[in-house]
Design an enzyme around this catalytic site. Structure first.
Site, PDB file in Angstrom:
ATOM      1  N   HIS A  48      30.153  33.021  47.101  1.00 10.51           N
ATOM      2  CA  HIS A  48      30.173  33.661  45.789  1.00 10.51           C
ATOM      3  C   HIS A  48      30.900  35.002  45.811  1.00 10.51           C
ATOM      4  O   HIS A  48      30.903  35.733  44.815  1.00 10.51           O
ATOM      5  CB  HIS A  48      28.714  33.856  45.329  1.00 10.51           C
ATOM      6  CG  HIS A  48      28.549  34.163  43.890  1.00 10.51           C
ATOM      7  ND1 HIS A  48      27.924  35.311  43.425  1.00 10.51           N
ATOM      8  CD2 HIS A  48      28.913  33.482  42.776  1.00 10.51           C
ATOM      9  CE1 HIS A  48      27.904  35.320  42.118  1.00 10.51           C
ATOM     10  NE2 HIS A  48      28.492  34.227  41.685  1.00 10.51           N
ATOM     11  N   LYS A  55      33.712  38.083  45.956  1.00  9.18           N
ATOM     12  CA  LYS A  55      34.962  38.460  45.308  1.00  9.18           C
ATOM     13  C   LYS A  55      35.498  39.661  46.089  1.00  9.18           C
ATOM     14  O   LYS A  55      35.039  40.789  45.919  1.00  9.18           O
ATOM     15  CB  LYS A  55      34.744  38.858  43.838  1.00  9.18           C
ATOM     16  CG  LYS A  55      34.021  37.778  42.994  1.00  9.18           C
ATOM     17  CD  LYS A  55      32.567  38.098  42.829  1.00  9.18           C
ATOM     18  CE  LYS A  55      31.854  37.259  41.782  1.00  9.18           C
ATOM     19  NZ  LYS A  55      31.814  35.831  41.998  1.00  9.18           N
ATOM     20  N   ASP A  61      46.805  46.268  52.067  1.00 11.41           N
ATOM     21  CA  ASP A  61      47.359  47.246  53.004  1.00 11.41           C
ATOM     22  C   ASP A  61      46.299  48.068  53.717  1.00 11.41           C
ATOM     23  O   ASP A  61      46.557  49.232  54.093  1.00 11.41           O
ATOM     24  CB  ASP A  61      48.340  48.182  52.285  1.00 11.41           C
ATOM     25  CG  ASP A  61      49.677  47.502  51.995  1.00 11.41           C
ATOM     26  OD1 ASP A  61      49.928  46.418  52.546  1.00 11.41           O
ATOM     27  OD2 ASP A  61      50.453  48.064  51.196  1.00 11.41           O
ATOM     28  N   HIS A  84      28.205  39.636  32.601  1.00  8.08           N
ATOM     29  CA  HIS A  84      28.264  39.093  33.952  1.00  8.08           C
ATOM     30  C   HIS A  84      28.234  40.191  35.016  1.00  8.08           C
ATOM     31  O   HIS A  84      28.202  39.900  36.208  1.00  8.08           O
ATOM     32  CB  HIS A  84      29.547  38.246  34.088  1.00  8.08           C
ATOM     33  CG  HIS A  84      29.595  37.377  35.282  1.00  8.08           C
ATOM     34  ND1 HIS A  84      30.548  37.524  36.273  1.00  8.08           N
ATOM     35  CD2 HIS A  84      28.814  36.338  35.671  1.00  8.08           C
ATOM     36  CE1 HIS A  84      30.358  36.612  37.205  1.00  8.08           C
ATOM     37  NE2 HIS A  84      29.318  35.879  36.881  1.00  8.08           N
ATOM     38  N   LYS A 130      27.122  42.811  37.621  1.00 10.71           N
ATOM     39  CA  LYS A 130      25.978  43.017  38.510  1.00 10.71           C
ATOM     40  C   LYS A 130      26.061  44.468  39.003  1.00 10.71           C
ATOM     41  O   LYS A 130      26.881  44.800  39.851  1.00 10.71           O
ATOM     42  CB  LYS A 130      26.019  42.070  39.702  1.00 10.71           C
ATOM     43  CG  LYS A 130      26.132  40.568  39.351  1.00 10.71           C
ATOM     44  CD  LYS A 130      27.565  40.106  39.338  1.00 10.71           C
ATOM     45  CE  LYS A 130      27.742  38.602  39.432  1.00 10.71           C
ATOM     46  NZ  LYS A 130      27.082  37.790  38.472  1.00 10.71           N
ATOM     47  N   ASP A 152      19.198  57.234  39.796  1.00 11.28           N
ATOM     48  CA  ASP A 152      19.026  58.685  39.716  1.00 11.28           C
ATOM     49  C   ASP A 152      20.350  59.448  39.572  1.00 11.28           C
ATOM     50  O   ASP A 152      20.481  60.589  40.050  1.00 11.28           O
ATOM     51  CB  ASP A 152      18.268  59.198  40.945  1.00 11.28           C
ATOM     52  CG  ASP A 152      16.819  58.733  40.956  1.00 11.28           C
ATOM     53  OD1 ASP A 152      16.323  58.316  39.888  1.00 11.28           O
ATOM     54  OD2 ASP A 152      16.187  58.772  42.035  1.00 11.28           O
TER      55      ASP A 152
END
Length: 479
Positions: free
Chosen positions: A220, A222, A227, A397, A399, A404
């Site tokens: 899952h 990404k 470089d 979508h 996450k 604080d």
């Protein structure tokens, strides 16, 4: 009934009983299974004998196959650890968060990083394509979902251009989430241009998956590294926000941060662990080089990679420790909220001790089952003082977690059991009041487009709705 027919019936019954006992035994003996999960699977197998056993064989085990596990462990053993970098200057009250992160996959927090929160999905791809076009040495990308749509093909074309001019490009995509791209002419065009390609967790023959591992256990992550100095992290897949495979929930609203600095090497290390587990193409030499230069005024950041072959409960530990560490404010966005008891308790405990605790979820979930399960937890959260908002314009979508006003977590992991136990996930934890403020402002923008869910509203839900939500939640451990 003839004697022969009676014997056959008895034998079939005994065979079925033996198989059921064997499956129930496996449910009870499987390591790391929480009691609630065991109970849920026992109920499924007993109430739906044939379907339940098949469901457990296909979806009950958390494993990718012994050969894959052995190869992954061999890869991790040979990979050089990232060299020491700039010290991570983190206040003592937050240092334990990064010590926990380091214990998961031995990625220490590193200082000297900068970050920019991308404006939206399209601008993320615009900037990503520009970075790939400016790449001089190498580009590494990994996506769970990579679609052959406008944005997906733009990234593919940029990789092909980079490879044509001599940049080493490696691209990896999950075999389930990216099937359309992997089987498209764009994938072939990248290969012909010289991009090195790999498929994560190939499915093969679906009927053989119970032998080799779960079909829905996916990569899952990404990850983008350019470089050895630029990396992207967040919730966005390589696709248009219209997300044409599920257009009725569009737009999909994501958040990505473009980081510069030594943290890029740690994301490259995580990419390499996936890449070398599937391809005979070592990245050892690249990983052994000195870290990229640190920015003098940069902040501390840490890569946290989790999955079914990493320490059990690693991702829940991260979320719960962040929740327990909040002193003033805790804001969380996630599309999928199906917690275990300890996480629900941790979120409620934050509100009970006076922390301004906010949870933002999508109003319309692309999984109606998960949406129903999520809402079964609303009453307990609201009673504790957690404020719940449902984002209206599309499928939220993102996450993200801000703590604080100083610490934030962004990445691919949801607050659900799939991210906890099944999926390979990647997140970055960082300490920087400025970037945290930018992410908090994005969360506030979500709040402005959301409706607040009150205790009165939940109490007014119909009895059938409560029954459905709670019944679905009972099977949360098997979702």
């Amino acid at each position: 009934m003839s004697t022969t027919a009676t014997i056959v019936t008895v034998l079939l019954y005994l065979l079925h009983l033996s198989l059921q006992i064997a499956v129930l035994g496996r449910v009870l003996l499987r390591p790391h299974r929480q009691p609630a999960s065991r109970v849920a699977w026992v109920v499924v197998v007993l109430v739906f004998p044939v379907v339940g056993m098949l469901a457990y064989l296909f979806f009950g085990e958390v494993g990718i196959g012994r050969s894959r596990v052995a190869r992954l462990r061999a890869v991790l053993a040979r990979l050089p650890s990232p060299p020491p970098g700039a010290p991570a200057l983190v206040p003592e009250q937050h240092a334990h968060l990064f010590r926990l992160g380091e214990s998961i996959c031995n990625y220490r927090a590193v200082g000297g990083n900068r970050g920019q929160l991308m404006a939206d999905s399209d601008s993320t791809v615009e900037t990503l394509v520009a970075d790939i076009d400016a790449a001089r040495a190498h580009v590494h990308v990994l996506f769970y979902i990579w679609l052959p749509d406008h944005n997906g093909t733009r990234v593919a074309a940029a990789l092909a251009r980079a490879a044509t001019r001599g940049v080493t490009c490696r691209a990896m995509a999950d075999d389930l989430g990216s099937r359309a791209m992997i089987r498209s002419r764009h994938w072939r065009a990248m290969r012909e241009a010289g991009v090195r390609l790999a498929t994560a967790l190939p499915i093969g023959n679906p009927l053989m998956r119970p032998i080799k591992g779960r079909i829905d256990l996916r990569n899952h992550r990404k990850i983008v590294v350019i470089d050895d100095r630029i990396t992207y992290c967040g919730s966005q897949n390589c696709a248009d926000p219209e997300f044409r495979v599920k257009p009725r929930y569009a737009p999909w609203v994501d958040a990505m941060i473009r980081f510069e600095g030594p943290i890029a090497r740690y994301n490259l290390h995580l990419f390499a662990s996936d890449w070398m587990s599937h391809v005979d193409d070592p990245l050892d030499e690249l990983l052994a080089r000195p870290l990229p230069p640190a920015h003098p005024d940069g902040f501390a950041a840490q890569v946290i990679g989790t999955g079914p072959t990493v320490r059990y409960s690693a991702m829940p530990e991260v979320f719960e420790t962040l929740m327990h560490s909040a002193r003033h404010e805790l804001v969380i966005t996630t599309p999928y909220y199906v917690p275990d008891e300890s996480m629900q308790d941790a979120l409620c405990a934050a509100a009970h001790r006076g922390v301004a605790t906010t949870l933002i979820l999508p109003a319309r979930n692309d999984s109606r089952i998960v949406g129903a399960a999520s809402r079964s937890y609303y009453a307990g959260l609201l009673e504790a003082g957690v404020r719940i908002f449902e984002f209206v314009p599309g499928l939220l979508h993102t996450k993200s977690l801000t703590l604080d006003g100083a610490v934030a977590l962004i990445g691919s992991a949801n607050l659900d059991r799939r991210s906890f136990e099944l999926n390979y996930e990647n997140n970055i934890l960082f300490h920087d009041p400025t970037l945290t403020a930018a992410l908090r402002a994005r969360q506030q923008d979500y709040l402005a487009q959301s409706r607040e869910i009150t205790r009165a509203a939940v109490a007014d839900w119909s009895l059938p709705r409560h029954l459905v939500n709670n019944a679905v939640a009972m099977f949360g451990p098997v979702l």
